[in-house]
Design an enzyme around this catalytic site. Structure first.
Site, PDB file in Angstrom:
ATOM      1  N   ASP A   1       0.908  -1.151   0.122  1.00  0.00           N
ATOM      2  CA  ASP A   1      -0.019  -0.034   0.030  1.00  0.00           C
ATOM      3  C   ASP A   1       0.747   1.418  -0.072  1.00  0.00           C
ATOM      4  O   ASP A   1       0.326   2.210  -0.504  1.00  0.00           O
ATOM      5  CB  ASP A   1      -1.083  -0.020   1.215  1.00  0.00           C
ATOM      6  CG  ASP A   1      -0.209  -0.448   2.557  1.00  0.00           C
ATOM      7  OD1 ASP A   1       1.173  -0.399   2.550  1.00  0.00           O
ATOM      8  OD2 ASP A   1      -0.649  -0.434   3.400  1.00  0.00           O
ATOM      9  N   HIS A   2       2.165   1.238   0.356  1.00  0.00           N
ATOM     10  CA  HIS A   2       3.084   2.339   0.574  1.00  0.00           C
ATOM     11  C   HIS A   2       3.669   2.948  -0.779  1.00  0.00           C
ATOM     12  O   HIS A   2       3.576   3.877  -1.234  1.00  0.00           O
ATOM     13  CB  HIS A   2       3.938   2.233   1.691  1.00  0.00           C
ATOM     14  CG  HIS A   2       3.471   2.274   3.177  1.00  0.00           C
ATOM     15  ND1 HIS A   2       2.600   1.577   3.729  1.00  0.00           N
ATOM     16  CD2 HIS A   2       3.615   3.311   4.199  1.00  0.00           C
ATOM     17  CE1 HIS A   2       2.202   2.016   4.869  1.00  0.00           C
ATOM     18  NE2 HIS A   2       2.784   2.991   5.070  1.00  0.00           N
TER      19      HIS A   2
ATOM     20  N   ASP B   1       3.389  -1.260  11.250  1.00  0.00           N
ATOM     21  CA  ASP B   1       3.090   0.215  10.897  1.00  0.00           C
ATOM     22  C   ASP B   1       2.714   0.676  12.255  1.00  0.00           C
ATOM     23  O   ASP B   1       1.793   0.280  12.919  1.00  0.00           O
ATOM     24  CB  ASP B   1       2.111  -0.058   9.907  1.00  0.00           C
ATOM     25  CG  ASP B   1       1.963   1.547   9.279  1.00  0.00           C
ATOM     26  OD1 ASP B   1       2.436   1.778   8.262  1.00  0.00           O
ATOM     27  OD2 ASP B   1       1.332   2.329   9.897  1.00  0.00           O
TER      28      ASP B   1
ATOM     29  N   ARG C   1      -0.411  12.727  10.103  1.00  0.00           N
ATOM     30  CA  ARG C   1       0.853  13.418  10.578  1.00  0.00           C
ATOM     31  C   ARG C   1       1.240  14.717   9.498  1.00  0.00           C
ATOM     32  O   ARG C   1       0.954  14.439   8.453  1.00  0.00           O
ATOM     33  CB  ARG C   1       2.093  12.323  10.326  1.00  0.00           C
ATOM     34  CG  ARG C   1       1.667  11.422  11.146  1.00  0.00           C
ATOM     35  CD  ARG C   1       3.253  10.317  11.214  1.00  0.00           C
ATOM     36  NE  ARG C   1       2.686   9.640  12.495  1.00  0.00           N
ATOM     37  CZ  ARG C   1       3.142   8.160  12.507  1.00  0.00           C
ATOM     38  NH1 ARG C   1       3.538   7.580  11.436  1.00  0.00           N
ATOM     39  NH2 ARG C   1       3.004   7.621  13.716  1.00  0.00           N
TER      40      ARG C   1
ATOM     41  N   SER D   1       6.522   7.222  12.995  1.00  0.00           N
ATOM     42  CA  SER D   1       6.511   5.761  12.046  1.00  0.00           C
ATOM     43  C   SER D   1       7.483   4.761  12.843  1.00  0.00           C
ATOM     44  O   SER D   1       8.150   4.971  13.725  1.00  0.00           O
ATOM     45  CB  SER D   1       7.144   6.054  10.733  1.00  0.00           C
ATOM     46  OG  SER D   1       7.810   4.809  10.377  1.00  0.00           O
TER      47      SER D   1
ATOM     48  N   ARG E   1       9.059   2.762  11.441  1.00  0.00           N
ATOM     49  CA  ARG E   1      10.149   1.953  10.473  1.00  0.00           C
ATOM     50  C   ARG E   1      11.380   2.022  11.166  1.00  0.00           C
ATOM     51  O   ARG E   1      12.084   2.372  11.662  1.00  0.00           O
ATOM     52  CB  ARG E   1      10.426   3.213   9.145  1.00  0.00           C
ATOM     53  CG  ARG E   1      10.734   4.673   9.635  1.00  0.00           C
ATOM     54  CD  ARG E   1      10.753   5.472   8.674  1.00  0.00           C
ATOM     55  NE  ARG E   1       9.476   5.903   8.145  1.00  0.00           N
ATOM     56  CZ  ARG E   1       8.840   7.159   7.944  1.00  0.00           C
ATOM     57  NH1 ARG E   1       9.813   8.103   7.527  1.00  0.00           N
ATOM     58  NH2 ARG E   1       7.682   7.364   7.709  1.00  0.00           N
TER      59      ARG E   1
HETATM   60  C1  MIC Z   1       3.848   6.364   8.368  1.00  0.00           C
HETATM   61  O1  MIC Z   1       2.389   6.756   8.324  1.00  0.00           O
HETATM   62  O2  MIC Z   1       4.707   7.057   8.895  1.00  0.00           O
HETATM   63  C2  MIC Z   1       4.279   4.954   7.820  1.00  0.00           C
HETATM   64  C3  MIC Z   1       4.914   5.450   6.691  1.00  0.00           C
HETATM   65  O3  MIC Z   1       2.804   4.363   7.537  1.00  0.00           O
HETATM   66  C4  MIC Z   1       5.025   4.308   8.727  1.00  0.00           C
HETATM   67  C5  MIC Z   1       5.596   2.931   8.325  1.00  0.00           C
HETATM   68  C6  MIC Z   1       6.753   3.095   7.382  1.00  0.00           C
HETATM   69  O4  MIC Z   1       7.556   4.202   7.719  1.00  0.00           O
HETATM   70  O5  MIC Z   1       6.855   2.436   6.458  1.00  0.00           O
HETATM   71  C7  MIC Z   1       4.163   3.791  10.158  1.00  0.00           C
HETATM   72  O6  MIC Z   1       3.374   4.583  10.379  1.00  0.00           O
HETATM   73  O7  MIC Z   1       4.950   3.354  10.829  1.00  0.00           O
HETATM   74 FE1  SF4 Z   2      -0.329   4.984   5.070  1.00  0.00          FE
HETATM   75 FE2  SF4 Z   2       0.997   5.606   7.180  1.00  0.00          FE
HETATM   76 FE3  SF4 Z   2      -0.577   7.378   5.739  1.00  0.00          FE
HETATM   77 FE4  SF4 Z   2      -1.505   5.416   7.043  1.00  0.00          FE
HETATM   78  S1  SF4 Z   2      -0.361   6.935   7.932  1.00  0.00           S
HETATM   79  S2  SF4 Z   2      -2.191   6.387   5.118  1.00  0.00           S
HETATM   80  S3  SF4 Z   2      -0.393   3.859   6.920  1.00  0.00           S
HETATM   81  S4  SF4 Z   2       1.573   6.214   5.360  1.00  0.00           S
END
Ligand code: MIC
Ligand code: SF4
Length: 644
Positions: free
Chosen positions: A64-65, A119, A380, A538, A540
């Site tokens: 999805d990313h 995530d 975010r 995140s 990550r």
């Molecule tokens: C995000 O919203 O920051 C992400 C991208 O979904 C991350 C995961 C990632 O960095 O791949 C998260 O929320 O953990």
């Molecule tokens: Fe995707 Fe993270 Fe954004 Fe949710 S907050 S839509 S999981 S990048």
């Protein structure tokens, strides 16, 4: 003594430990899911552990990313994930099926169970009465390999909801923004929020999921709602009535703290740049010009949200100076709004319909222009996350966003003369699992396919007894994992290539970091110093692996965010906190620090004497690792520890 919901679920899953705030507990996990951006590492790590099939009842791999596919890298990752899921017995949710959290809620979330996701927004499933926790990839891999999930038991806070939302302009998004205004991005660290009270029944499951989703921004371990008649209604509508159980707190349940919130007192809210807790009322910003509006993401892309957006946009046109982008949360939602011609209502108003993926939320396309204002129904708004360093990103509800898109500016939505159609929760959602590939039994002939960008995973050497290294960066409070390891279209394709992605560590803050870290390698590596809530955001683990790959030995801060600290431990980096927070003031970037007797300190009282060689001073730092974590760090990380 009565039990609250969290205690009930933990009790039913406990493998070891006491369910008391602060103690270490081991839990049996029912479900694990990964998304592609964190999932490639997770599945590579699972492969490295050497188990031939997942040992949890349900595992799902979502894509999805990383969906931009500007070259071979993203699609190669998708192929790897699909073949790894097939080989190891996981479901595979194909690209186009939607954002992991929204799809999981629709297809797999079950009240009373425990789910881990790689995530940070995994707590979305708390809206279904689950304990849903975001973790780093390696934690997920070891749990899928059969380990218990270990956690420091958080404090359980009850949020007692009363009253009813003043719909349609006040939504679940306004509830969580209001909570963030009060509690801030560190207000939930070490806590689980359990919702209760008479106001709970005013919220349906997808509204609850919006609240638990963005509970991640509080720094909370997770948030959870009861499972009640409204949960049963939703599960019935998505064709899974058999998964329903009732789950509520006992009348005499106890909590560490109880907070009261009258839903009727909440008004439309908005988070200003550059933090989700920088919240004010929408009306206080009336008149602010808006260049871009984005609606969707895992926070606000339910059928209900998009239906409401379409009703606002009906017969209108997006303002001439404004761009509107919509990324629906799932194929199910997308298909439903298409069948009802709601997507054509949006298109006719000028919305740019994107695929069901994270998209602009993680800077995968849809970046705003220089210095532009973007209002998003996302979760975010950290600096640079949109892909444009000097953009001003605000966060608001989908209906507020829709009004701003038409007006071209922020207005007091309640005074605008826009109408929102009355929402009746569907009795039946469109149920179609054709984009989810189930696991098969016979996996012998399945070959895992790895494209050229998928590199070996990095492993640290065992802990040294003396660390002498340079402070390459001294940072302030609330440093995010987006700051440490940026995402976006230029960096995300390298999530499976640690040497390459390491070049981008801290690049938004200091573009010389990775070069300087490489230079410092021969001189003992590097140390990073930070303030409160270091590593928020995140999950990550690249924010730990890539700096470790560059020679990071220790991080010394005033306090850590939960997932990032766990990730540092998993990759063998020593997470230290100042014993006296005021000592933070004494160190500067460029100082050489020496920590002697590291192994003795870690196995002993966990107090470390840090000598600042440059300044000729010393101070103390501490770690608060449990026995397993100590051993993990000594061995150089969880992978060498697991393979022992
Ligand atoms: C995000 O919203 O920051 C992400 C991208 O979904 C991350 C995961 C990632 O960095 O791949 C998260 O929320 O953990
Ligand atoms: Fe995707 Fe993270 Fe954004 Fe949710 S907050 S839509 S999981 S990048």
């Amino acid at each position: 003594m009565g039990k609250n919901i969290v205690e009930k679920i933990f009790e039913a899953h406990k493998v070891y430990g006491e369910i008391e705030a602060g103690s270490t507990i081991g839990l049996k996990v029912d479900q694990v899911y990964t998304q592609d951006a964190t999932g490639t590492m997770t599945w590579l790590q699972f492969e490295a552990i050497g188990i031939d099939r997942v040992r949890v009842p349900l595992a799902v791999s979502y894509v999805d990313h990383n969906m931009l596919q500007t070259d071979y890298m993203n699609p190669d990752d998708h192929k790897f994930l699909q073949t790894a899921a097939a080989k190891y017995g996981a479901y595979f949710s194909r690209p186009g099926n939607g954002i992991c959290h929204q799809v999981h809620l629709e297809q797999f979330a079950v009240p009373g169970k425990i789910v881990l996701g790689t995530d940070s927004h995994t707590p979305t499933n708390g809206g279904m009465g689950m304990i849903a926790i975001g973790v780093g990839g390696l934690d997920a891999a070891t749990v899928m390999a059969g380990a218990s999930f270990e956690l420091t038991m958080p404090k359980i806070i009850k949020i007692n909801l009363t009253g009813r939302l003043k719909r349609p302009w006040v939504t679940a998004m306004d509830v969580i923004l209001d909570i963030l205004r009060g509690l801030t991005v560190k207000g939930g660290v070490g806590k689980i929020f359990e919702y209760g009270g008479s106001g709970v029944k005013d919220l349906n499951v997808t509204e609850r999921a919006t609240i638990t989703n963005m509970g991640a921004e509080l720094g909370a371990t997770t948030s959870v709602f009861p499972s009640d008649e409204r949960t049963k209604f939703y599960l019935t509508a998505v064709g899974r009535k058999k998964d329903w159980i009732e789950l509520k707190a006992d009348k005499d349940a106890e909590y560490f703290e109880i907070m009261n919130l009258d839903l009727g007192s909440i008004e439309p809210m908005i988070a200003q740049p550059h933090s989700p807790d920088n919240v004010v009322t929408v009306k206080s910003l009336a008149g602010t010009k808006v260049d871009q509006v984005c609606i969707g993401s895992c926070t606000n892309s339910s059928y209900q949200s998009l239906k409401a957006v379409a009703s606002v946009l009906k017969g209108k046109t997006v303002a001439a100076g404004t761009n509107l982008l919509v990324n629906p949360g799932s194929k199910q939602v997308y298909e439903m709004i298409s069948k009802e011609s709601l997507s054509s209502t949006m298109i006719s108003a000028g919305a740019r319909m994107l695929e069901a993926s994270c998209g602009p939320c993680i800077g995968m396309g849809g970046a705003p222009g220089s210095g532009q204002v973007s209002v998003r129904s996302y979760n975010r708004n950290f600096p640079g996350r949109s892909g444009t360093k000097d953009a001003f990103v605000y966060l608001a509800s989908p209906v507020s966003c829709a009004v701003f898109a038409v007006k071209g500016e922020i207005v007091d939505t309640r005074k605008s003369r826009f109408k929102i159609g009355k929402f009746v929760e569907p009795k039946k959602y469109l149920i179609d699992r054709n984009f989810i590939i189930p696991p098969v039994e016979d996996t012998f002939n399945i070959e895992i396919i790895k494209g050229p960008n998928i590199k070996e995973i990095s492993i640290k050497e065992p802990l040294k007894d003396k660390i002498e290294a340079e402070v390459l960066l001294k940072l302030g409070d609330n440093i995010t994992t987006d700051d440490i390891m940026p995402a976006g279209s230029k960096v995300l394709p390298f999530r499976s290539n640690i040497p390459k992605i390491s070049e981008f560590v801290f690049s938004g803050i200091d573009s010389t970091f990775s070069r300087r870290a490489n230079e410092a390698r021969d001189r003992g590596g590097c140390i990073v110093v930070g303030g409160e809530n270091y590593g928020q955001g995140s999950s990550r683990e690249h924010a730990a692996i890539a700096p470790m790959h560059l020679g990071l030995q220790a991080v010394i801060v005033k306090s850590f965010a939960r997932i990032h600290k766990a990730n540092l431990i998993n990759f063998g980096v020593l997470p230290l906190t100042f014993k006296e927070p005021s000592d933070y003031e004494k160190i500067e970037t460029g100082d050489r620090l020496a920590i002697k007797d590291v192994v003795k300190s870690i196995t002993g009282n966990q107090i470390y004497i840090i000598e600042d060689i440059t300044r000729g001073i010393s101070f103390e730092a501490v770690s608060d690792l449990n026995d397993r974590q100590k051993e993990i760090i000594i061995k150089g990380g969880l992978l060498p520890y697991t393979k022992k």
